[in-house]
Motif scaffolding. Structure first.
Motif, PDB file in Angstrom:
ATOM      1  N   HIS A 179     -36.496 -18.007  13.141  1.00  0.00           N
ATOM      2  CA  HIS A 179     -37.375 -18.868  12.338  1.00  0.00           C
ATOM      3  C   HIS A 179     -36.880 -20.309  12.363  1.00  0.00           C
ATOM      4  CE1 HIS A 179     -40.732 -19.176   9.672  1.00  0.00           C
ATOM      5  NE2 HIS A 179     -40.041 -19.820   8.753  1.00  0.00           N
ATOM      6  N   THR A 180     -35.571 -20.482  12.262  1.00  0.00           N
ATOM      7  CA  THR A 180     -34.997 -21.830  12.302  1.00  0.00           C
ATOM      8  C   THR A 180     -35.392 -22.536  13.599  1.00  0.00           C
ATOM      9  OG1 THR A 180     -33.117 -21.095  10.982  1.00  0.00           O
ATOM     10  CG2 THR A 180     -32.823 -23.130  12.244  1.00  0.00           C
ATOM     11  N   ARG A 183     -39.893 -21.779  13.665  1.00  0.00           N
ATOM     12  CA  ARG A 183     -40.707 -21.609  12.450  1.00  0.00           C
ATOM     13  C   ARG A 183     -41.901 -20.695  12.701  1.00  0.00           C
ATOM     14  NH1 ARG A 183     -42.253 -26.114   7.710  1.00  0.00           N
ATOM     15  NH2 ARG A 183     -42.522 -24.524   6.143  1.00  0.00           N
ATOM     16  N   ASP A 209     -30.179 -20.266   3.359  1.00  0.00           N
ATOM     17  CA  ASP A 209     -31.234 -21.271   3.325  1.00  0.00           C
ATOM     18  C   ASP A 209     -32.323 -20.959   4.354  1.00  0.00           C
ATOM     19  OD1 ASP A 209     -31.255 -23.554   1.522  1.00  0.00           O
ATOM     20  OD2 ASP A 209     -31.702 -24.716   3.325  1.00  0.00           O
ATOM     21  N   LYS A 212     -34.317 -18.022   3.120  1.00  0.00           N
ATOM     22  CA  LYS A 212     -35.289 -18.390   2.089  1.00  0.00           C
ATOM     23  C   LYS A 212     -36.527 -19.031   2.722  1.00  0.00           C
ATOM     24  CE  LYS A 212     -33.458 -20.430  -1.653  1.00  0.00           C
ATOM     25  NZ  LYS A 212     -32.486 -21.260  -2.418  1.00  0.00           N
ATOM     26  N   SER A 213     -36.312 -19.846   3.741  1.00  0.00           N
ATOM     27  CA  SER A 213     -37.469 -20.466   4.402  1.00  0.00           C
ATOM     28  C   SER A 213     -38.345 -19.415   5.073  1.00  0.00           C
ATOM     29  CB  SER A 213     -37.000 -21.516   5.424  1.00  0.00           C
ATOM     30  OG  SER A 213     -36.553 -22.668   4.734  1.00  0.00           O
ATOM     31  N   SER A 216     -40.217 -17.517   2.313  1.00  0.00           N
ATOM     32  CA  SER A 216     -41.241 -18.373   1.734  1.00  0.00           C
ATOM     33  C   SER A 216     -42.440 -18.516   2.671  1.00  0.00           C
ATOM     34  CB  SER A 216     -40.618 -19.740   1.426  1.00  0.00           C
ATOM     35  OG  SER A 216     -41.599 -20.665   1.050  1.00  0.00           O
ATOM     36  N   ASP A 217     -42.179 -18.804   3.938  1.00  0.00           N
ATOM     37  CA  ASP A 217     -43.287 -18.957   4.893  1.00  0.00           C
ATOM     38  C   ASP A 217     -44.069 -17.641   5.023  1.00  0.00           C
ATOM     39  OD1 ASP A 217     -42.905 -21.638   5.399  1.00  0.00           O
ATOM     40  OD2 ASP A 217     -41.696 -21.338   7.199  1.00  0.00           O
ATOM     41  N   TYR A 220     -46.282 -17.101   1.786  1.00  0.00           N
ATOM     42  CA  TYR A 220     -47.507 -17.908   1.699  1.00  0.00           C
ATOM     43  C   TYR A 220     -48.505 -17.541   2.795  1.00  0.00           C
ATOM     44  CZ  TYR A 220     -45.383 -20.456  -2.102  1.00  0.00           C
ATOM     45  OH  TYR A 220     -44.826 -20.761  -3.312  1.00  0.00           O
TER      46      TYR A 220
ATOM     47  N   ASP B 209     -27.402 -27.220   1.522  1.00  0.00           N
ATOM     48  CA  ASP B 209     -26.569 -26.552   2.510  1.00  0.00           C
ATOM     49  C   ASP B 209     -25.927 -27.560   3.465  1.00  0.00           C
ATOM     50  OD1 ASP B 209     -26.160 -23.675   2.650  1.00  0.00           O
ATOM     51  OD2 ASP B 209     -26.615 -23.936   4.782  1.00  0.00           O
ATOM     52  N   PRO B 256     -35.650 -28.648   2.771  1.00  0.00           N
ATOM     53  CA  PRO B 256     -35.775 -27.299   3.356  1.00  0.00           C
ATOM     54  C   PRO B 256     -37.211 -26.805   3.246  1.00  0.00           C
ATOM     55  CG  PRO B 256     -33.848 -27.410   1.899  1.00  0.00           C
ATOM     56  CD  PRO B 256     -34.604 -28.700   1.726  1.00  0.00           C
ATOM     57  N   TRP B 257     -37.637 -26.014   4.253  1.00  0.00           N
ATOM     58  CA  TRP B 257     -39.031 -25.556   4.281  1.00  0.00           C
ATOM     59  C   TRP B 257     -39.400 -24.805   3.015  1.00  0.00           C
ATOM     60  CZ3 TRP B 257     -38.017 -23.414   9.845  1.00  0.00           C
ATOM     61  CH2 TRP B 257     -38.036 -24.472  10.752  1.00  0.00           C
ATOM     62  N   TRP B 258     -38.470 -23.955   2.542  1.00  0.00           N
ATOM     63  CA  TRP B 258     -38.807 -23.159   1.343  1.00  0.00           C
ATOM     64  C   TRP B 258     -39.045 -24.080   0.154  1.00  0.00           C
ATOM     65  CZ3 TRP B 258     -35.676 -23.754  -2.848  1.00  0.00           C
ATOM     66  CH2 TRP B 258     -34.365 -24.174  -2.632  1.00  0.00           C
ATOM     67  N   LEU B 259     -38.291 -25.174   0.105  1.00  0.00           N
ATOM     68  CA  LEU B 259     -38.439 -26.075  -1.034  1.00  0.00           C
ATOM     69  C   LEU B 259     -39.721 -26.897  -0.896  1.00  0.00           C
ATOM     70  CD1 LEU B 259     -37.448 -27.323  -3.601  1.00  0.00           C
ATOM     71  CD2 LEU B 259     -35.722 -28.579  -2.312  1.00  0.00           C
ATOM     72  N   ASN B 261     -42.407 -25.801   0.587  1.00  0.00           N
ATOM     73  CA  ASN B 261     -43.448 -24.844   0.172  1.00  0.00           C
ATOM     74  C   ASN B 261     -43.549 -24.784  -1.349  1.00  0.00           C
ATOM     75  OD1 ASN B 261     -43.960 -24.104   2.822  1.00  0.00           O
ATOM     76  ND2 ASN B 261     -42.835 -22.182   2.733  1.00  0.00           N
ATOM     77  N   HIS B 265     -46.882 -25.782  -3.423  1.00  0.00           N
ATOM     78  CA  HIS B 265     -47.660 -24.748  -4.114  1.00  0.00           C
ATOM     79  C   HIS B 265     -47.457 -24.770  -5.624  1.00  0.00           C
ATOM     80  CE1 HIS B 265     -49.182 -22.661  -0.519  1.00  0.00           C
ATOM     81  NE2 HIS B 265     -48.037 -22.997   0.046  1.00  0.00           N
TER      82      HIS B 265
END
Lengths: 325, 325
Positions: A179-180, A183, A209, A212-213, A216-217, A220, B209, B256-259, B261, B265
């Motif tokens: 994913h890093t 994405r 981290d 989590k991304s 989260s992706d 959603y 991070d 960060p992508w999760w943040l 997002n 949202h």
């Protein structure tokens, strides 16, 4: 058992009774799963040695109250990484054979990995047909590199499962490091979900981290498509030495620089990594709860050193406490 | 004041007494600093407007018990990023002039940013000579891109300070995002330290991070060279809208992508970012304490929207509680 009633079970701890795979997966939406991962014995082990390994392993796992065992299908992944493998590759028993012949005393579900590219389709078909979907779930794994010879491609393996064994629960792997880079791992998870995956198991997590991304992706994207997110089981593995650290990195596990520094400078890297695994688990549990993504943890040791396996067992016990709090 | 006695100070809150810059920097090794950052008024403001801004600002800051004010030297950084700037660039007053003319009621130290490339050497020299090292510290900042016209290069500005004002405390900027790209920002910090930097202030932190990796690499490099790590002040900035988010990204802040997002949202992105700033502060405080790196926090708002400035003031008050616990 899906609930905690088994804690009061008067049976001896060596033979915990457990729910079926469908039971366990049904509860996975309500409470986090806890799995323990094993590598089957080496193929060079004698039948007596295999029996002894199985006996000792089940005795160690009995008090842990894990929801399922996870058995790896070890593949020679040297094609994936041109660097020298820090631990030598040793062929191991087929996990399905190990399970069928030596784990009949394990009364809870077992999740069996299948590196599907290793097997001709008829062999996969035979295995699917012979498998008890109450006791076993499968994680179907694709090739470790695009150059590898593939006997059965992953989409074909999924199609085969749907044809011959639609009642067998299957999961897929989820790799935050992928994913890093692109994405797009959440899209791969959704594609696997469409092929029937009812849960995911991650690679070893050191990069919370990035994880989590990915979560989260994925969450959603699920919402956008109107599908329910499937449980994601995060793999935790302690790291007791710099050699294990380099093996984790060889396997493709991203270790944040600060954490690599901490392990390199720690007087006791095993204790440091144990605490970090716990901190990572707490962070991921809180994150998934806030996002409403069902989750679980899978504890394993990538090394076969006794001290690291002991720490993995201790970590699983601690994780059970943490998840029951 | 270096200790908490000022909490009982019977003076009116509009004029908190405070230690000198050397006092504050001396205590920064024992307890975390708390700074509040301001952008000076626009250059187009009338003297009456500037006076009113100063009055209102000092009244808002009085109850906050921050250790020092931080005044930005805003530069047109459009050379650094070809994308359209989400908020227009508006020339602002020279922070040194604003401080000298309108902040005489501020009785604690002020840290004044100097984008040194903007100033011819004689102008910098005059400013250095006129500055009261008990009341003011400087953060010397280099050019925002290599193509920018530079009147005084950063190393020359440091040399000038050592020549004409060795008693003036100077700090440097630290940018975790640069560390992510080249893993060399800790070396830049050490080089600035050799030039006299007694503290560092980070860019706005959303990527904890990466920040931990920078702190860790800096700490172990300090140990290797036998030098003491200098205090690192982490900048926290709330984000109340997607426009502010895009401005943060335009400024080079990694989110960060999760943040991202979570902010996109969130029903209330301001509340979400406020909580995230607190969580980030807790994480960084714990990390720095474990590593023995002195640290502090700097709260600012990158936007001039009132609701975001209010949230920054609330965050600074909450940070004081958190650091006093």
């Amino acid at each position: 058992m899906p609930d905690r009633a088994d804690r009061l079970d008067p049976q001896p701890p060596a033979a915990p009774s457990g729910g079926t795979v469908p039971d366990v997966l049904a509860t996975a939406r309500q409470r986090p799963l806890l799995l323990f991962g094993l590598t089957p014995p080496r193929r060079s082990a004698t039948p007596e040695q295999v029996a002894e390994i199985a006996r000792v392993t089940l005795a160690r796992l009995a008090p842990l109250d894990v929801d399922a065992l996870l058995l790896y299908d070890i593949d020679d992944e040297s094609d994936r990484n041109p660097d020298e493998r820090p631990f030598p590759y040793l062929p191991t028993m087929d996990p399905a054979v190990f399970h069928a012949t030596h784990l009949s005393d394990w009364h809870r579900p077992t999740i069996i990995y299948r590196c599907v590219g290793k097997y001709p389709e008829p062999e996969l078909r035979d295995w699917l047909e012979a498998t008890d979907p109450d006791r076993v779930a499968a994680v179907l794994v694709g090739a470790s590199s695009s150059t590898k010879e593939v006997r059965t491609p992953l989409p074909r393996a999924h199609a085969l499962r749907r044809e011959v064994r639609p009642d067998l629960a299957v999961g897929g792997v989820a790799i935050p490091e992928r994913h890093t880079r692109g994405r797009d791992e959440h899209l791969r998870m959704l594609a696997k979900q469409e092929q029937g995956c009812a849960f995911f198991v991650s690679q070893v997590i050191y990069d919370v981290d990035a994880t989590k991304s990915l979560v989260s992706d994925y969450r959603y994207a699920c919402r956008e498509r109107g599908v329910a997110p499937q449980p994601i089981v995060f793999t935790l593995s302690v790291c007791g030495s710099l050699k294990t650290l380099s093996f984790l990195k060889w396997l493709g596990v991203a270790v944040p620089w600060w954490l690599e520094n901490a392990l390199r400078h720690a007087e006791d890297p095993l204790a440091e990594s144990y605490e970090q695994c716990l901190a990572n688990a707490r962070e991921l549990a809180g994150f998934c709860r806030r996002l409403g993504v069902p989750f679980g943890f899978h504890v394993e040791s990538v090394s076969i050193r006794k001290v690291e396996i002991d720490a993995a067992v201790a970590l699983a016990a601690r994780m059970r406490e943490l998840l029951t709090d």
